[in-house]
Design a protein around this motif. Structure first.
Motif, PDB file in Angstrom:
ATOM      1  N   LYS A  16       0.618  -0.913   0.084  1.00  0.00           N
ATOM      2  CA  LYS A  16       0.352  -0.087   0.215  1.00  0.00           C
ATOM      3  C   LYS A  16       1.017   1.818  -0.245  1.00  0.00           C
ATOM      4  O   LYS A  16       0.141   1.620  -0.723  1.00  0.00           O
ATOM      5  CB  LYS A  16      -0.932  -0.167   1.582  1.00  0.00           C
ATOM      6  CG  LYS A  16      -2.065  -0.596   1.711  1.00  0.00           C
ATOM      7  CD  LYS A  16      -3.253  -0.781   2.441  1.00  0.00           C
ATOM      8  CE  LYS A  16      -4.156  -1.826   2.638  1.00  0.00           C
ATOM      9  NZ  LYS A  16      -5.118  -1.873   4.072  1.00  0.00           N
ATOM     10  N   GLN A  20       1.194   3.763  -3.003  1.00  0.00           N
ATOM     11  CA  GLN A  20       0.872   5.238  -2.742  1.00  0.00           C
ATOM     12  C   GLN A  20       2.091   6.627  -2.486  1.00  0.00           C
ATOM     13  O   GLN A  20       2.205   7.534  -3.483  1.00  0.00           O
ATOM     14  CB  GLN A  20       0.990   6.064  -1.354  1.00  0.00           C
ATOM     15  CG  GLN A  20       0.460   7.100  -1.024  1.00  0.00           C
ATOM     16  CD  GLN A  20      -0.890   8.058  -1.722  1.00  0.00           C
ATOM     17  OE1 GLN A  20      -2.127   6.678  -1.529  1.00  0.00           O
ATOM     18  NE2 GLN A  20      -0.806   9.351  -1.675  1.00  0.00           N
ATOM     19  N   GLN A  57       1.022  14.362   3.760  1.00  0.00           N
ATOM     20  CA  GLN A  57       0.558  13.191   2.997  1.00  0.00           C
ATOM     21  C   GLN A  57       0.078  11.829   4.083  1.00  0.00           C
ATOM     22  O   GLN A  57      -0.525  11.127   3.246  1.00  0.00           O
ATOM     23  CB  GLN A  57       1.430  12.963   2.311  1.00  0.00           C
ATOM     24  CG  GLN A  57       2.421  14.138   0.783  1.00  0.00           C
ATOM     25  CD  GLN A  57       2.464  14.189  -0.234  1.00  0.00           C
ATOM     26  OE1 GLN A  57       3.179  12.806  -0.431  1.00  0.00           O
ATOM     27  NE2 GLN A  57       3.275  14.762  -0.407  1.00  0.00           N
ATOM     28  N   ARG A  60      -2.931  12.194   4.736  1.00  0.00           N
ATOM     29  CA  ARG A  60      -4.363  11.727   4.108  1.00  0.00           C
ATOM     30  C   ARG A  60      -4.137   9.799   3.768  1.00  0.00           C
ATOM     31  O   ARG A  60      -5.678   9.465   3.828  1.00  0.00           O
ATOM     32  CB  ARG A  60      -4.167  12.390   2.911  1.00  0.00           C
ATOM     33  CG  ARG A  60      -4.717  13.875   2.719  1.00  0.00           C
ATOM     34  CD  ARG A  60      -4.246  14.495   1.733  1.00  0.00           C
ATOM     35  NE  ARG A  60      -3.928  16.204   1.715  1.00  0.00           N
ATOM     36  CZ  ARG A  60      -2.733  16.345   1.295  1.00  0.00           C
ATOM     37  NH1 ARG A  60      -2.356  15.621   0.132  1.00  0.00           N
ATOM     38  NH2 ARG A  60      -2.902  17.820   1.568  1.00  0.00           N
ATOM     39  N   PHE A  61      -3.235   9.597   3.930  1.00  0.00           N
ATOM     40  CA  PHE A  61      -3.336   7.814   4.122  1.00  0.00           C
ATOM     41  C   PHE A  61      -4.158   7.045   5.044  1.00  0.00           C
ATOM     42  O   PHE A  61      -4.180   6.746   4.285  1.00  0.00           O
ATOM     43  CB  PHE A  61      -1.276   7.732   3.536  1.00  0.00           C
ATOM     44  CG  PHE A  61      -0.952   6.226   3.256  1.00  0.00           C
ATOM     45  CD1 PHE A  61      -1.573   5.520   2.281  1.00  0.00           C
ATOM     46  CD2 PHE A  61      -0.620   5.481   4.194  1.00  0.00           C
ATOM     47  CE1 PHE A  61      -1.072   4.389   1.565  1.00  0.00           C
ATOM     48  CE2 PHE A  61      -0.548   4.023   4.075  1.00  0.00           C
ATOM     49  CZ  PHE A  61      -0.501   3.484   3.386  1.00  0.00           C
ATOM     50  N   GLU A  62      -3.261   7.041   6.281  1.00  0.00           N
ATOM     51  CA  GLU A  62      -3.584   6.788   7.475  1.00  0.00           C
ATOM     52  C   GLU A  62      -5.107   7.194   7.096  1.00  0.00           C
ATOM     53  O   GLU A  62      -6.367   6.302   7.302  1.00  0.00           O
ATOM     54  CB  GLU A  62      -3.709   7.731   8.811  1.00  0.00           C
ATOM     55  CG  GLU A  62      -2.158   7.279   8.719  1.00  0.00           C
ATOM     56  CD  GLU A  62      -1.298   8.236  10.131  1.00  0.00           C
ATOM     57  OE1 GLU A  62       0.084   8.089  10.441  1.00  0.00           O
ATOM     58  OE2 GLU A  62      -2.041   9.356  10.179  1.00  0.00           O
ATOM     59  N   GLU A  63      -5.724   8.727   7.028  1.00  0.00           N
ATOM     60  CA  GLU A  63      -7.710   8.540   6.533  1.00  0.00           C
ATOM     61  C   GLU A  63      -8.307   7.713   6.089  1.00  0.00           C
ATOM     62  O   GLU A  63      -8.705   6.943   6.318  1.00  0.00           O
ATOM     63  CB  GLU A  63      -7.175  10.243   6.697  1.00  0.00           C
ATOM     64  CG  GLU A  63      -7.103  10.707   8.133  1.00  0.00           C
ATOM     65  CD  GLU A  63      -7.928  12.303   7.664  1.00  0.00           C
ATOM     66  OE1 GLU A  63      -7.242  12.251   6.520  1.00  0.00           O
ATOM     67  OE2 GLU A  63      -7.777  12.676   8.292  1.00  0.00           O
ATOM     68  N   SER A  64      -7.254   7.516   4.556  1.00  0.00           N
ATOM     69  CA  SER A  64      -7.802   6.479   3.282  1.00  0.00           C
ATOM     70  C   SER A  64      -7.692   5.248   3.753  1.00  0.00           C
ATOM     71  O   SER A  64      -8.275   4.362   2.760  1.00  0.00           O
ATOM     72  CB  SER A  64      -6.921   6.878   2.436  1.00  0.00           C
ATOM     73  OG  SER A  64      -5.504   6.446   2.299  1.00  0.00           O
ATOM     74  N   ASN A  65      -6.507   4.578   4.835  1.00  0.00           N
ATOM     75  CA  ASN A  65      -7.222   3.641   5.281  1.00  0.00           C
ATOM     76  C   ASN A  65      -7.103   2.945   6.601  1.00  0.00           C
ATOM     77  O   ASN A  65      -6.624   2.068   6.732  1.00  0.00           O
ATOM     78  CB  ASN A  65      -5.234   2.932   4.911  1.00  0.00           C
ATOM     79  CG  ASN A  65      -4.658   3.192   3.333  1.00  0.00           C
ATOM     80  OD1 ASN A  65      -4.909   2.167   2.788  1.00  0.00           O
ATOM     81  ND2 ASN A  65      -3.655   4.055   2.880  1.00  0.00           N
ATOM     82  N   GLU A  66      -8.538   3.436   6.904  1.00  0.00           N
ATOM     83  CA  GLU A  66      -8.708   3.150   8.176  1.00  0.00           C
ATOM     84  C   GLU A  66      -9.177   1.917   7.916  1.00  0.00           C
ATOM     85  O   GLU A  66     -10.199   1.717   7.140  1.00  0.00           O
ATOM     86  CB  GLU A  66      -9.254   4.217   8.629  1.00  0.00           C
ATOM     87  CG  GLU A  66      -8.921   5.065   8.857  1.00  0.00           C
ATOM     88  CD  GLU A  66      -9.008   6.080  10.853  1.00  0.00           C
ATOM     89  OE1 GLU A  66      -9.947   5.386  10.931  1.00  0.00           O
ATOM     90  OE2 GLU A  66      -8.312   7.248  10.992  1.00  0.00           O
ATOM     91  N   ASP A  67      -9.175   0.759   9.034  1.00  0.00           N
ATOM     92  CA  ASP A  67      -9.168  -0.482   8.605  1.00  0.00           C
ATOM     93  C   ASP A  67      -9.891  -0.368   9.921  1.00  0.00           C
ATOM     94  O   ASP A  67     -10.212  -0.408  11.043  1.00  0.00           O
ATOM     95  CB  ASP A  67      -8.339  -1.720   8.665  1.00  0.00           C
ATOM     96  CG  ASP A  67      -8.008  -1.275   6.724  1.00  0.00           C
ATOM     97  OD1 ASP A  67      -6.610  -1.316   7.432  1.00  0.00           O
ATOM     98  OD2 ASP A  67      -8.883  -1.435   5.989  1.00  0.00           O
TER      99      ASP A  67
END
Length: 67
Positions: A16, A20, A57, A60-67
């Motif tokens: 991932k 990115q 950045q 934003r990556f963390e927010e889009s990969n919250e599981d």
């Protein structure tokens, strides 16, 4: 996103990160080994951006990969 989990599962998670930030080399990904601060530094170096921009950045990556 929990960076403890990312660090523990780095081999699976680095795909991932590579998707990115494609400019990061395999050697850099090995060095990062799931550590958030190392990721920020390597992004900053690879893309020639400020530490603050690297942090934005990653956020934003963390927010889009919250599981």
């Amino acid at each position: 996103m929990n960076w403890d989990i990312a660090e523990g599962n780095w081999k699976q998670f680095q795909g991932k990160v590579k998707a990115q930030w494609g400019e990061l080399t395999d050697d850099q990904l090995y060095f990062i080994a799931g550590r958030r601060m190392e990721l920020a530094g390597q992004i900053q170096e690879a893309y020639g951006i400020s530490r603050d921009e690297a942090e934005v950045q990653i956020k934003r990556f963390e927010e889009s990969n919250e599981d």
